[in-house]
Design a protein around this motif. Structure first.
Motif, mmCIF file in Angstrom:
data_model
loop_
_atom_site.group_PDB
_atom_site.id
_atom_site.type_symbol
_atom_site.label_atom_id
_atom_site.label_comp_id
_atom_site.label_asym_id
_atom_site.label_seq_id
_atom_site.Cartn_x
_atom_site.Cartn_y
_atom_site.Cartn_z
ATOM 1 N N TYR A 1 0.754 -1.259 0.173
ATOM 2 C CA TYR A 1 -0.094 0.031 -0.008
ATOM 3 C C TYR A 1 0.568 1.178 -0.083
ATOM 4 O O TYR A 1 0.665 2.008 -0.818
ATOM 5 C CB TYR A 1 -0.981 0.176 1.214
ATOM 6 C CG TYR A 1 -2.102 -0.839 1.297
ATOM 7 C CD1 TYR A 1 -2.999 -0.447 0.143
ATOM 8 C CD2 TYR A 1 -2.360 -1.730 2.002
ATOM 9 C CE1 TYR A 1 -4.416 -1.286 0.132
ATOM 10 C CE2 TYR A 1 -3.456 -2.564 1.911
ATOM 11 C CZ TYR A 1 -4.255 -2.481 0.876
ATOM 12 O OH TYR A 1 -5.637 -3.362 0.763
ATOM 13 N N SER B 1 -12.645 -7.560 2.135
ATOM 14 C CA SER B 1 -13.946 -7.676 2.898
ATOM 15 C C SER B 1 -14.094 -6.327 3.839
ATOM 16 O O SER B 1 -15.112 -6.360 4.583
ATOM 17 C CB SER B 1 -14.132 -8.972 3.850
ATOM 18 O OG SER B 1 -12.769 -9.202 4.568
ATOM 19 N N GLU C 1 -15.379 -0.416 6.557
ATOM 20 C CA GLU C 1 -13.672 -0.020 6.606
ATOM 21 C C GLU C 1 -13.185 0.155 5.108
ATOM 22 O O GLU C 1 -13.628 -0.188 4.145
ATOM 23 C CB GLU C 1 -12.724 -0.909 7.339
ATOM 24 C CG GLU C 1 -13.134 -1.116 8.740
ATOM 25 C CD GLU C 1 -12.417 -2.436 9.309
ATOM 26 O OE1 GLU C 1 -12.702 -2.515 10.725
ATOM 27 O OE2 GLU C 1 -12.103 -3.032 8.633
#
Ligand code: ATR
Length: 271
Positions: free
Chosen positions: A174, A190, A196
């Motif tokens: 990331y 998920s 989130e």
């Protein structure tokens, strides 16, 4: 009439009976389709009973896709690549395991959303079962790069290793997404279920990019909200993928391809 069902735990919320009901009405197929709640640990037993009652095929949902892979006596190539099964064909002696999720996603993206994948920079967020199932079908369209970012980095590297012989699959942290831009960003985590947002940097969306959240039933996930704040104007939740994967399963069972556009419309207007 032939008997089909979706099996999961929980399964009460499943839209599959509605979708397959529409498909069978539309194509005139003589079949019925129900929901089966299988207790955790009893999946194989419930499948055996279903079969003894004349069941011909099952859609498999959370949390049984890996177990469905294990009880299948043979698999399609795409189920093998995904190591997970969402569709069972109960044959006389054997059980065929297929996975139509990836085909459903690429069909929604290319045919319904009219987004061409070839030569595009694609970012896949997540490295769980949902992400794994869509990698091969995405690579068939030859994107210039398929980057995979995941919270637990090792899992993204595993996917890079497993799939890099089939295309340009690159694991990316990331933190290393800063300065990188993508034409298509797919949320296969998920995270949306818990409200989130994966830690995506500002600027990750290229001009005219498409933001796709594989979750369905909510067109306003944190991921899609983030995309909108970034100026993205092309987005989609996973409702089209849901209907298209169902159509692939229906085709496998019945040999007839149903229309999907009217069913997608119906689900969108009910949401
Ligand atoms: P599924 O079958 O839906 O893919 P899974 O195999 O449990 O379910 O995978 C869930 C995915 O969502 C994983 O990639 C997970 O990241 P980790 O591998 O690091 O656990 C990702 N995920 C879940 N919640 C997240 C969050 N809040 N932020 C980022 N990623 C998240």
């Amino acid at each position: 009439s032939d008997y089909y069902a979706v099996i999961g735990n929980p399964v009460a919320h499943s839209k599959s009976p509605l979708i397959h009901g529409e498909f069978s009405r539309q194509t005139g197929q003589d079949m019925r389709y129900e929901k089966i709640l299988a207790p955790i640990g009893e999946f194989p037993t419930v499948v055996t009973e279903f079969r003894q009652h004349g069941g011909k095929g099952l859609n498999v949902t959370v949390p049984f896709k890996l177990e469905a892979f294990r009880i299948s006596t043979h698999h399609t190539e795409r189920a093998d690549a995904a190591r997970a099964v969402n569709t069972l064909v109960l044959e006389d002696e054997a059980i065929l395991g297929d996975n139509t999720d990836g085909a459903g996603l690429v069909r929604d993206i290319t045919a319904n959303l009219k987004f061409s994948l070839t030569g595009k920079r694609v970012l896949l967020i997540g490295a769980g079962g949902a992400a794994r199932g869509v990698i091969m079908p995405l690579l068939e369209y030859e994107p210039s790069i398929l980057a995979v970012a995941n919270r637990t980095q090792e899992k993204a590297y595993e996917l890079q290793q497993r799939f890099s012989s089939s295309g340009n699959v690159v694991a990316i942290d990331y933190a290393d997404l800063h300065g990188e831009q993508f034409d298509l960003v797919i949320n296969a985590t998920s995270a949306s279920l818990n409200g989130e947002l994966p830690p995506l940097p500002a600027g990750v969306f290229a001009a005219e990019s498409l933001a796709y959240d594989m979750m369905y039933g909510n067109r306003d996930t944190p991921f899609l909200q983030f995309a909108a704040l970034q100026g993205v104007t092309h987005f989609s939740d996973g409702v089209g993928m849901l209907v298209e994967q169902a159509a692939e399963s229906f085709f496998l069972w019945r040999g007839v391809r149903p229309r999907t556009d009217t069913v997608i419309e119906m689900l969108r207007s009910h949401a």
